[in-house]
Design a protein around this motif. Sequence first.
Motif, PDB file in Angstrom:
ATOM      1  N   GLN A   8       0.839  -1.190   0.000  1.00  0.00           N
ATOM      2  CA  GLN A   8       0.000   0.000   0.000  1.00  0.00           C
ATOM      3  C   GLN A   8       0.883   1.252   0.000  1.00  0.00           C
ATOM      4  OE1 GLN A   8      -1.897   1.412   3.707  1.00  0.00           O
ATOM      5  NE2 GLN A   8      -3.852   0.879   2.767  1.00  0.00           N
ATOM      6  N   ASN A  10       0.686   4.062   1.726  1.00  0.00           N
ATOM      7  CA  ASN A  10       1.045   4.499   3.072  1.00  0.00           C
ATOM      8  C   ASN A  10       2.133   3.621   3.679  1.00  0.00           C
ATOM      9  OD1 ASN A  10      -0.719   6.663   3.108  1.00  0.00           O
ATOM     10  ND2 ASN A  10      -2.338   5.584   4.200  1.00  0.00           N
ATOM     11  N   GLU A  11       2.043   2.334   3.434  1.00  0.00           N
ATOM     12  CA  GLU A  11       3.060   1.406   3.930  1.00  0.00           C
ATOM     13  C   GLU A  11       4.415   1.713   3.293  1.00  0.00           C
ATOM     14  OE1 GLU A  11       3.945  -3.433   4.090  1.00  0.00           O
ATOM     15  OE2 GLU A  11       2.204  -2.652   3.013  1.00  0.00           O
ATOM     16  N   PRO A  29      -3.317   9.446  15.267  1.00  0.00           N
ATOM     17  CA  PRO A  29      -4.029   8.748  14.183  1.00  0.00           C
ATOM     18  C   PRO A  29      -5.098   9.630  13.530  1.00  0.00           C
ATOM     19  CG  PRO A  29      -3.891   7.382  16.159  1.00  0.00           C
ATOM     20  CD  PRO A  29      -3.453   8.754  16.559  1.00  0.00           C
ATOM     21  N   THR A  31      -7.510   9.436   9.680  1.00  0.00           N
ATOM     22  CA  THR A  31      -7.792   8.899   8.358  1.00  0.00           C
ATOM     23  C   THR A  31      -7.547   9.989   7.307  1.00  0.00           C
ATOM     24  OG1 THR A  31      -9.497   7.510   9.316  1.00  0.00           O
ATOM     25  CG2 THR A  31      -9.592   7.829   6.962  1.00  0.00           C
ATOM     26  N   SER A  33      -4.365   8.649   6.813  1.00  0.00           N
ATOM     27  CA  SER A  33      -2.915   8.499   6.947  1.00  0.00           C
ATOM     28  C   SER A  33      -2.507   7.494   8.014  1.00  0.00           C
ATOM     29  CB  SER A  33      -2.273   9.857   7.293  1.00  0.00           C
ATOM     30  OG  SER A  33      -2.534  10.210   8.649  1.00  0.00           O
ATOM     31  N   THR A  34      -3.459   6.939   8.745  1.00  0.00           N
ATOM     32  CA  THR A  34      -3.163   6.162   9.949  1.00  0.00           C
ATOM     33  C   THR A  34      -2.232   4.977   9.703  1.00  0.00           C
ATOM     34  OG1 THR A  34      -5.263   6.831  10.946  1.00  0.00           O
ATOM     35  CG2 THR A  34      -4.204   4.875  11.857  1.00  0.00           C
ATOM     36  N   GLU A  35      -2.317   4.375   8.533  1.00  0.00           N
ATOM     37  CA  GLU A  35      -1.465   3.214   8.260  1.00  0.00           C
ATOM     38  C   GLU A  35       0.027   3.564   8.340  1.00  0.00           C
ATOM     39  OE1 GLU A  35      -5.384   2.582   6.201  1.00  0.00           O
ATOM     40  OE2 GLU A  35      -3.904   4.207   6.235  1.00  0.00           O
ATOM     41  N   GLU A  38       0.822   3.332  11.976  1.00  0.00           N
ATOM     42  CA  GLU A  38       0.812   1.920  12.391  1.00  0.00           C
ATOM     43  C   GLU A  38       2.080   1.201  11.949  1.00  0.00           C
ATOM     44  OE1 GLU A  38      -4.045   1.172  12.285  1.00  0.00           O
ATOM     45  OE2 GLU A  38      -2.813   0.652  10.539  1.00  0.00           O
ATOM     46  N   LYS A  39       2.519   1.468  10.716  1.00  0.00           N
ATOM     47  CA  LYS A  39       3.717   0.800  10.205  1.00  0.00           C
ATOM     48  C   LYS A  39       4.966   1.314  10.903  1.00  0.00           C
ATOM     49  CE  LYS A  39       5.242  -2.350   7.392  1.00  0.00           C
ATOM     50  NZ  LYS A  39       4.791  -3.753   7.521  1.00  0.00           N
ATOM     51  N   HIS A 175      -3.941   4.771  -0.200  1.00  0.00           N
ATOM     52  CA  HIS A 175      -4.612   3.483   0.012  1.00  0.00           C
ATOM     53  C   HIS A 175      -4.510   2.545  -1.186  1.00  0.00           C
ATOM     54  CE1 HIS A 175      -7.285   5.068   3.526  1.00  0.00           C
ATOM     55  NE2 HIS A 175      -6.090   4.664   3.928  1.00  0.00           N
ATOM     56  N   ARG A 177      -2.942  -0.178  -3.616  1.00  0.00           N
ATOM     57  CA  ARG A 177      -2.019  -1.313  -3.477  1.00  0.00           C
ATOM     58  C   ARG A 177      -1.516  -1.699  -4.867  1.00  0.00           C
ATOM     59  NH1 ARG A 177      -1.958  -3.528   1.573  1.00  0.00           N
ATOM     60  NH2 ARG A 177      -3.709  -2.942   2.939  1.00  0.00           N
TER      61      ARG A 177
END
Length: 381
Positions: A8, A10-11, A29, A31, A33-35, A38-39, A175, A177
């Motif tokens: 993804q 963001n990842e 956090p 939305t 951008s939250t990923e 998290e990563k 978002h 992939r």
Amino acid sequence: MRKATLMQGNEAVALGAIEAGVRFFGGYPITPSTEIAEKMAELLPKVGGKFVQMEDEIASMGAVLGASLAGSKALTATSGPGFSLKQELIGYAAEAEIPAVIVDVQRVGPSTGQPTSPSQGDVMQARWGTHGDHPMIVISPWTVRECFDMAVEAVNLAERFRQPVILLMDEIVGHLRERVELPEAEDIHIYPRRKPKKTREEGYQPYAVGDDLVPDVADFGAGYRIHVTGLIHDETGFPSGSPAVTKKVIHRLHQKIMIARDEVIKTEALLLEDAQYAVVAFGGTARTAYQAVLNARKKGVKVGMLRLRTIWPFAQEAVAALAEKVRGIVVPELNYGQLAGEVQRAAGGACPVRLLAKYNAEIFTPGEIEEAVMAMAGGNE
């Protein structure tokens, strides 16, 4: 190349930041951008870094600047209202010349807007969100691989010019992939943290500059006495009320970027060799626009695309040269009209510039952009 993987956007940003040497993330956090947070929370402890979730976006920006001053390459990620809250400290970073990367994954606004919907409405805020006069560097990816590459680039630019750099994404790319092959670590260029060239005994001044107009500010705890402030300051770092110093500082902040324009500003020309019409686009919208360009060419219309990798400083020279070459330019953007004005200004009347704005929380279809190109071509035949 490393093994291909489905990833993804963001990842990919998080992975690129780690490769670039980021060892601190301060954020909250939000939305979409939250990923990224998290990563980073997963990866940073594995490389000796620190992840901190602060109580809000203002505090997270402050933590990032503090970490950077202490010697860590630092990054935060946000969207919409969070980006607005960070603006005062982004301005502080510009004046105090603190390197930091701010990832803004755009969503529909104003205010809370449509949290999970795509937008490109932060183009002007990314440049003019803070008060006062200072330059900004804003770059924007259109693929997942470029999310990785531009995360590295953003960190390098922040360190190279000692200033905040904004990685301006949108929900589409964040978002998305895609199958991605990342480069090997040894093939990635990393700009190291600038270090003082003089000792204290040799007369080190934290805001003294050389030919590139960028100071070598020592990290806190490195054995130097330094003072950092958002007030206008002289070479010592201490505040100055002098009009001459004020003029000199503000001019230098701009000039350190302007004298390196060729290093900073990057565009991509697609099918422009024989183009009679052009589309100027960036980010997720550029993906759709490129398909529209291909479709229009199948119908006999010679159209190409100029993709803006760098949004700010604006690619004035590239757009001006394009306008002299083509009969018309279409600017599709997911907002009420922000980039088109800059394109029109750069074109200087050399050709018509038409805005194609969309702001209903939906992305463009290739047909919509193709229709605008065909209408321009039909009106100019």
